[in-house]
Enzyme design. Structure first.
Site, short mmCIF file in Angstrom:
data_model
loop_
_atom_site.label_atom_id
_atom_site.label_comp_id
_atom_site.label_asym_id
_atom_site.label_seq_id
_atom_site.Cartn_x
_atom_site.Cartn_y
_atom_site.Cartn_z
CE LYS A 179 -9.50 -0.86 -10.25
NZ LYS A 179 -9.53 0.51 -10.70
C1 LIG Z 1 -10.21 1.78 -10.65
C2 LIG Z 1 -10.70 2.43 -11.89
C3 LIG Z 1 -10.47 3.78 -12.15
C4 LIG Z 1 -9.88 4.72 -11.16
O1 LIG Z 1 -8.69 4.34 -10.58
P1 LIG Z 1 -8.26 4.93 -9.16
O2 LIG Z 1 -6.83 4.51 -9.07
O3 LIG Z 1 -9.12 4.30 -8.13
O4 LIG Z 1 -8.42 6.41 -9.21
C5 LIG Z 1 -10.91 4.29 -13.36
N1 LIG Z 1 -11.54 3.53 -14.26
C6 LIG Z 1 -11.79 2.23 -14.03
C7 LIG Z 1 -12.50 1.44 -15.08
C8 LIG Z 1 -11.40 1.65 -12.83
O5 LIG Z 1 -11.70 0.38 -12.59
#
Ligand SMILES: *Cc1c(COP(=O)(O)O)cnc(C)c1O
Length: 378
Positions: A179
């Site tokens: 991310k």
């Molecule tokens: C990555 C993601 C999540 C979840 O995040 P985590 O930190 O992996 O639990 C939720 N929604 C979207 C759209 C994502 O890309």
């Protein structure tokens, strides 16, 4: 070459080492500092950090009081965590279709799915591009709904001059390594509503009214568990990393945009591969560079394109299968095939190309070159 990857420098490493030596590994000062930094970056009053983006979504659903019988409208194209959070809280996700050019939630389809049971709408800033929050706010106000932004792709983005995180009643971020910024695992909920922040804060700490540090300061041992919460806390070690990462976020977004521009220019000359539409009134965070393949023109399916590119060592990926097509959702909600035709059609043509801040122009040119060979006979 992966599709996404963290960027860690010496300052990030030093911050983690300092936190380890500081005496507070969790529930310490770094948590508050990171929360203050995040809220100020996003232009919100509150930030509550938790140990994943999924936990942030769960806390958001809890904090806006989603309960058994409540419906929450979510886009069909998203990571399953978005709609899983609705289920955790006891609610029912209702899937809305997406705009075929942007893969952002289609507002008229979303509105057609409002019922007397609808409690909230959760928008997803697919690939890092903010949704139409003005339209979403008007829709939410017309029907008395809460507006959640799953902004796990869009930290650092903005819409009409307002930062991602400040565009809904409550927004969630993820700090997973692929991310925008990372703390290993981690996430946050940001809001300007004090009652949402307070509820989320309690929820991440078992539902208890005070935390360890506050009790130490007050010289008290008594605490009260008022609701049923979880241990969703983020450690000081992770928050220290989050702070140095957040300081680097503008440079990450800048670099991602440079690479995205290079992709746009190069793809103009590549047959059968089209980028998604970028809207002019918003700043894109470029978490993902997704393209749509003209599979008929290329003469191969998306899955064949995927394996050919993987064979060429290009770490492509697919974001995402319409959530209701997963086995669990079929079992839980029944066969919903056909309810979101644009999402289903896009899924058959979607491919995510590699994009991350430390990617070089040469890496990108390798990806584009591999794409030009997709239509070649095997
Ligand atoms: C990555 C993601 C999540 C979840 O995040 P985590 O930190 O992996 O639990 C939720 N929604 C979207 C759209 C994502 O890309």
């Amino acid at each position: 070459m992966p599709y996404g990857r963290q960027s860690i420098n010496d300052r990030d490493v030093e911050a983690v080492v300092e936190a380890l030596k500081s005496g507070w590994l969790t529930t310490g000062p770094q948590v508050e500092h990171f929360e203050r930094d995040l809220a100020s970056f996003c232009g919100t009053v509150h930030a509550v950090v938790v140990n994943s983006g999924t936990a942030a979504l769960h806390a958001a659903a809890h904090a806006i009081n989603i309960q058994e019988g409540d419906e929450v409208i979510v886009p069909a194209i998203t990571f399953a965590a978005t709609s899983n959070a609705v289920l955790y809280a006891g609610g029912t996700p209702v899937f809305a279709d997406v705009n075929p050019d942007t893969l952002l939630i289609d507002l008229s389809d979303a509105e057609s799915k409002v019922t007397p049971r609808t409690k909230a709408i959760c928008a997803v800033d697919y690939a890092g591009q903010p949704c139409d929050y003005q339209g979403l706010r008007e829709l939410a106000d017309r029907h008395g709904l809460r507006l959640i932004a799953d902004a796990c792709h869009s930290i650092g983005a903005s819409y009409r001059g307002r930062m991602s995180g400040s565009l809904a009643d409550v927004s969630t971020f993820s700090f997973h390594p692929v991310k925008g910024i990372t703390t290993g695992e981690g996430g946050a909920l940001v809001t300007s509503h004090p009652e949402i922040a307070q509820s989320a804060r309690q929820f991440r700490n078992h539902g208890i009214d005070t935390d360890h540090r506050l009790r130490a300061r007050q010289g008290a041992h008594v605490y009260d568990q008022e609701t049923l919460g979880f241990n969703y806390r983020l450690s000081d070690i992770q928050c220290a990393l989050g702070r140095t990462q957040l300081a680097r976020l503008p440079s990450f977004v800048y670099r991602r945009a440079e690479l995205a521009d290079r992709y746009h220019e190069a793809l103009v000359t590549v047959d059968g591969v089209s980028p998604l539409t970028v809207l002019s009134d918003r700043v894109h965070a470029w978490h993902l560079y997704a393209v749509l393949l003209e599979t008929e023109r290329l003469g191969i399916s998306r899955d064949e394109a995927f394996s050919r590119l993987r064979d060429m060592n290009i770490g492509v990926n697919v974001h995402y299968r319409p959530v209701y097509q997963h086995t669990y959702y079929r079992k839980r909600l029944g066969d919903l095939d056909g309810i979101c035709p644009a999402a289903e059609a896009a899924y058959d043509r979607l491919l995510t190309l590699p994009l991350f801040p430390d990617m070089t122009a040469e890496d990108l040119d390798d990806v584009v070159y591999s794409l030009t060979r997709l239509g070649d006979p095997r």
